[in-house]
Design an enzyme around this catalytic site. Structure first.
Site, short mmCIF file in Angstrom:
data_model
loop_
_atom_site.label_atom_id
_atom_site.label_comp_id
_atom_site.label_asym_id
_atom_site.label_seq_id
_atom_site.Cartn_x
_atom_site.Cartn_y
_atom_site.Cartn_z
N GLU A 181 8.41 -4.23 4.24
CA GLU A 181 7.13 -4.04 5.91
C GLU A 181 7.20 -2.63 5.29
O GLU A 181 8.11 -1.25 5.36
CB GLU A 181 7.84 -3.75 6.53
CG GLU A 181 8.54 -5.40 7.61
CD GLU A 181 8.61 -5.41 9.21
OE1 GLU A 181 8.42 -3.92 9.68
OE2 GLU A 181 9.32 -5.98 9.91
N GLU A 199 -1.61 -8.70 16.47
CA GLU A 199 -1.28 -9.66 17.03
C GLU A 199 -0.53 -8.73 18.83
O GLU A 199 -0.10 -8.14 18.70
CB GLU A 199 0.90 -9.77 16.46
CG GLU A 199 0.61 -10.38 15.32
CD GLU A 199 2.16 -10.08 14.83
OE1 GLU A 199 3.13 -10.86 15.39
OE2 GLU A 199 2.39 -9.66 13.31
N LYS A 243 2.37 -8.34 21.18
CA LYS A 243 3.75 -7.78 20.89
C LYS A 243 4.01 -6.51 21.51
O LYS A 243 2.88 -5.90 21.90
CB LYS A 243 3.35 -7.15 19.78
CG LYS A 243 3.54 -7.74 17.68
CD LYS A 243 3.91 -7.57 16.72
CE LYS A 243 5.43 -7.09 17.04
NZ LYS A 243 5.71 -6.02 15.25
N GLU A 300 1.56 -1.30 17.69
CA GLU A 300 1.97 -1.89 17.96
C GLU A 300 1.44 -3.49 17.21
O GLU A 300 1.68 -4.56 16.71
CB GLU A 300 3.18 -2.41 18.87
CG GLU A 300 4.76 -0.85 18.33
CD GLU A 300 5.47 -2.13 16.91
OE1 GLU A 300 5.75 -3.30 17.21
OE2 GLU A 300 6.05 -0.85 16.50
#
Length: 475
Positions: free
Chosen positions: A271, A325, A328, A334
């Site tokens: 990541e 997203e 999240k 985030e």
């Protein structure tokens, strides 16, 4: 006298020959780019559509956070290599019961392999910072899952590892002083590295220069964090020079492994990324910075070069993430790491493959991306200087409006692009807008925000040239 293009052709032929020779000698390995496909959202496209998206952008590696059957089925026969995950909440069961691990592998791995090209299993994710304190289960779970792979004759094709966060380090600066937290070394780090060495696997690492920069923006240069041109940082211990925070972080992990005598364990960055949006206190979270970081990282990885400490080991990296997203938890950032919106539109445009890089796509220093001006050559780099050019992807309407402003209220010097003047040719909107935008940018002493024009322009670090028209660097 040889013309420029003949010299250039000869140089290219010589370079091509060198590449072939290196390839024959076994030095042709390049780094690889993959992407994390997270699904903590309620507005994402179907897995089938996601697979088509991955194919359309040339993405050949994807990492998941589970073993969702619908997703694995969609990936079958796609040619895309997949890293799957056994979630943290299953670690205790996998560690305590071999039959549980056997059943999990049978239901979630062997059922889909080899139609779905599963190449690795991430057992847990950042387990050391799991609030449920699952660290003690990690290595036993890894061993049991591997034993299950052996039973199903899959162990030679599928690796086992576990992503660790940089918070597993006690020291990370300078990189040469990298070390793991003492409380983790004997209970889990050494046993895990032993297991990885024995199974010829690799350490998975999640690295985010964004966090270090956002928390220490008064000490860390944004150019250093974004792979932009910068003076670099010399490691006081090793004497090695670092031109990016990412490489310094990775070498800190390598140094920590070396301190424990595990120099031969390789690494994959599972990541890394940069948010395109954040809260007011999340310094550096912006679309331009995200495009710069990820675009320059891709270029860096696909160069095939390793880090200063391990120059012969190509970097293998999974970008975070495919989509924004919306469910999240945590800070605004985030939910804004995606390269794509849920409607499959790009958040920003960056090259993701060697083909895109070789075709001329670049990642300019302010993060926007476009093509190098197709009608001109790029001359030698001028250190410390920047220019402003048109972003042809902005569309004709926006470019024309921005050009009208620059030559009008903006008081750019547009006389050279008038009919018959030195920079009128080539007579294209992109070329004329680039000249006008650069004139405005230079007159404003290259101040922040003076090369944007509502997304119609971006900054480059090499002097553009349209036809015979040279762009000035100041007034």
């Amino acid at each position: 006298m040889l013309c420029f293009f003949q010299v250039q052709s000869m140089a290219y032929q010589a370079f091509s020959l060198l590449v072939l020779l290196l390839s024959a000698m076994g030095f042709s390995d390049a780094g690889s780019i993959g992407i994390n496909y997270g699904r903590v959202a309620n507005d994402l496209p179907s897995p089938d559509k996601v697979v088509e998206l991955l194919k359309s952008i040339g993405m050949e590696k994807v990492k998941l956070y589970d073993t969702d059957a619908t997703v694995l089925t969609a990936l079958a026969n796609s040619g895309i290599s997949v890293v799957v995950a056994l979630p943290n909440e299953l670690l205790a069961s996998a560690a305590a019961d071999q039959s549980f691990a056997d059943n999990w592998v049978q239901s979630n791995i062997s059922k889909f392999y080899p139609e779905t090209k599963i190449e690795a299993i991430a057992v847990g994710n950042e387990v050391f910072v799991d609030p449920k304190n699952t660290t003690s289960y990690l290595v036993p779970a890894m061993k049991n899952v591997h034993a299950s792979l052996v039973k199903f004759n899959l162990d030679s094709n599928i690796k086992i590892s576990s992503p660790i966060a940089l918070s597993a380090l006690q020291n990370s600066y300078p990189s040469s002083a990298g070390s793991f937290k003492p409380a983790l070394v004997e209970p889990v780090i050494k046993p895990m590295l032993d297991f990885l060495k024995q199974t010829d696997s690799y350490l998975m690492v999640n690295a985010y220069p964004f966090f270090a920069y956002s928390d220490n923006s008064d000490e860390i240069s944004v150019d250093y964090a974004l792979f932009k041109e910068n003076p670099g940082v010399v490691d006081s211990g090793s004497g090695l020079k670092y031109n990016s925070l990412f490489e310094a972080q990775i070498d800190a992990v390598f140094a920590a492994m070396s301190a424990l005598k595990y120099d031969n364990v390789k690494m994959v960055v599972t990541e890394t990324g940069w948010p395109s949006m954040g809260a007011e206190n999340e310094i550096g979270a912006s679309e331009a910075n995200a495009a710069s970081y990820n675009g320059n990282l891709v270029r860096r990885v696909l160069s095939g070069n390793g880090t200063p400490l391990r120059p012969q080991d190509p970097l293998n990296v999974y970008l975070f993430a495919l989509f924004n997203e919306n469910q999240k938890p945590g800070p605004t950032s985030e939910r804004n790491y995606g390269l794509f919106y849920p409607n499959e539109q790009k958040v920003y445009n960056i090259p993701l493959t060697k083909e895109e890089l070789e075709s001329g796509q670049s990642t300019p220093v302010n993060g926007n991306t476009s093509q190098v001006p197709p009608t001109g050559e790029v001359s030698k780099t001028s250190v410390g200087q920047t220019w402003c050019v048109a972003n042809k992807n902005a569309g004709e309407k926006k470019l024309q409006a921005a050009l009208d402003y620059a030559c009008g209220e903006g008081e750019a010097d547009c006389s050279p692009i008038q009919p018959g003047a030195a920079c009128y040719s080539p007579n294209t909107l992109e070329a004329h807008a680039s000249y006008a935008f650069n004139s405005y940018y230079q007159k404003k002493t290259r101040g922040i925000g003076t090369c944007d024009f509502g997304g119609a322009a971006y900054v480059v670090s090499q002097p553009p040239r349209y036809g015979n028209c040279e762009f000035p660097t100041g007034y």
